[in-house]
Write a protein that holds these residues in place. Sequence first.
Motif, PDB file in Angstrom:
ATOM      1  N   GLY A 151     -14.922  25.208  16.051  1.00  0.00           N
ATOM      2  CA  GLY A 151     -15.759  25.296  14.857  1.00  0.00           C
ATOM      3  C   GLY A 151     -15.539  24.119  13.932  1.00  0.00           C
ATOM      4  O   GLY A 151     -16.451  23.678  13.234  1.00  0.00           O
ATOM      5  N   HIS A 152     -14.311  23.564  13.940  1.00  0.00           N
ATOM      6  CA  HIS A 152     -14.005  22.476  13.034  1.00  0.00           C
ATOM      7  C   HIS A 152     -14.410  21.128  13.602  1.00  0.00           C
ATOM      8  O   HIS A 152     -14.916  20.262  12.877  1.00  0.00           O
ATOM      9  N   TYR A 153     -14.206  20.932  14.913  1.00  0.00           N
ATOM     10  CA  TYR A 153     -14.346  19.592  15.473  1.00  0.00           C
ATOM     11  C   TYR A 153     -15.574  19.393  16.343  1.00  0.00           C
ATOM     12  O   TYR A 153     -15.952  18.268  16.608  1.00  0.00           O
ATOM     13  N   VAL A 154     -16.178  20.471  16.820  1.00  0.00           N
ATOM     14  CA  VAL A 154     -17.219  20.311  17.841  1.00  0.00           C
ATOM     15  C   VAL A 154     -18.617  20.582  17.280  1.00  0.00           C
ATOM     16  O   VAL A 154     -19.543  19.826  17.549  1.00  0.00           O
ATOM     17  N   TYR A 155     -18.747  21.650  16.463  1.00  0.00           N
ATOM     18  CA  TYR A 155     -20.083  22.072  16.058  1.00  0.00           C
ATOM     19  C   TYR A 155     -20.782  20.991  15.232  1.00  0.00           C
ATOM     20  O   TYR A 155     -20.152  20.350  14.389  1.00  0.00           O
ATOM     21  N   PRO A 156     -22.094  20.786  15.431  1.00  0.00           N
ATOM     22  CA  PRO A 156     -22.851  19.879  14.569  1.00  0.00           C
ATOM     23  C   PRO A 156     -23.122  20.548  13.224  1.00  0.00           C
ATOM     24  O   PRO A 156     -22.816  21.727  13.068  1.00  0.00           O
ATOM     25  N   PRO A 157     -23.663  19.798  12.242  1.00  0.00           N
ATOM     26  CA  PRO A 157     -23.983  20.442  10.953  1.00  0.00           C
ATOM     27  C   PRO A 157     -25.007  21.557  11.143  1.00  0.00           C
ATOM     28  O   PRO A 157     -25.820  21.512  12.058  1.00  0.00           O
ATOM     29  N   GLN A 158     -24.930  22.580  10.269  1.00  0.00           N
ATOM     30  CA  GLN A 158     -25.856  23.701  10.385  1.00  0.00           C
ATOM     31  C   GLN A 158     -27.285  23.263  10.091  1.00  0.00           C
ATOM     32  O   GLN A 158     -27.497  22.347   9.285  1.00  0.00           O
ATOM     33  N   VAL A 172      -8.677  28.235  20.026  1.00  0.00           N
ATOM     34  CA  VAL A 172      -9.678  27.332  20.613  1.00  0.00           C
ATOM     35  C   VAL A 172     -10.982  27.419  19.833  1.00  0.00           C
ATOM     36  O   VAL A 172     -11.606  26.393  19.511  1.00  0.00           O
ATOM     37  N   VAL A 173     -11.396  28.665  19.516  1.00  0.00           N
ATOM     38  CA  VAL A 173     -12.668  28.848  18.794  1.00  0.00           C
ATOM     39  C   VAL A 173     -12.589  28.197  17.420  1.00  0.00           C
ATOM     40  O   VAL A 173     -13.532  27.538  16.969  1.00  0.00           O
TER      41      VAL A 173
END
Lengths: 177, 76
Positions: free
Chosen positions: A131-138, A126-127
């Motif tokens: 990290g691949h699909y949910v997080y916005p750009p850093q 899940v994590v």
Amino acid sequence: MLHLTTGRVGCLLSKQAVVALTSSGARMSSHGHHEVSDSVDMSQPMYWDRLDTPLPDRPWKDVLDSTDKSLKQKEKGPWTALSKEEKIALYRLKFNHTYPEMKRPSHEWKTVIGGMFIFFGITGLVVFWQGHYVYPPQPHTFGEEWQAKQIQRMLDMRINPIEGFSAQWDYKNKQWK
Amino acid sequence: MSLAKPAMRGLLGKRLRFHLPIAFALSLVAAAAFKYGVTEPRKQAYADFYKQYDATKEFNNMRDAGVFESVRPTGE
């Protein structure tokens, strides 16, 4: 009703036979022990095997056949007259498990640890997906260049010069100590 | 088969008589270890730092690096 029949049989038989007979029909019988009974009549005195409460409200075997009854009669006399087997038989009439039998280890820990690792694995997946699909750009402040400029500014400001950050920097030779 | 009668009384007292001195001693050891492992070296580090500390020189270095808003680097 499995308990009563096996208790009856188990009087003078070996302990292993009794355990083997009573541990079938339980929920996680792969764990090796702990019979599960269906609904109990709570208005009657109950029997229990508990480490912290040693003397239950009723003896293990309520319905005594003729041999048991005669043994109970003999119990009313001097106990020195009882043989070792008779004493053990009287114990088994009164109690289901001995303390060592109650304390016997189970295989439950394997299920627990296994389940733990399974859920760790699922969480890891899940994590990773997150990290691949949910997080916005850093944020741009995470970049290499920005971090280098940030460190230089911290050294210029003499952050923690005694025991901390700037204490590790050699200002003469412009390198880390 | 007759077993010895188990201890019926004084169980807490026995436990305390055993564990309290140990607990006391370990606490003292922990405090001493922290004092001589952490606080004394730290005090020494601060003393050593300030022995050789020149505040004006450090100020000028910081000023020239450009971290102040009240003063610009020398020569601007």
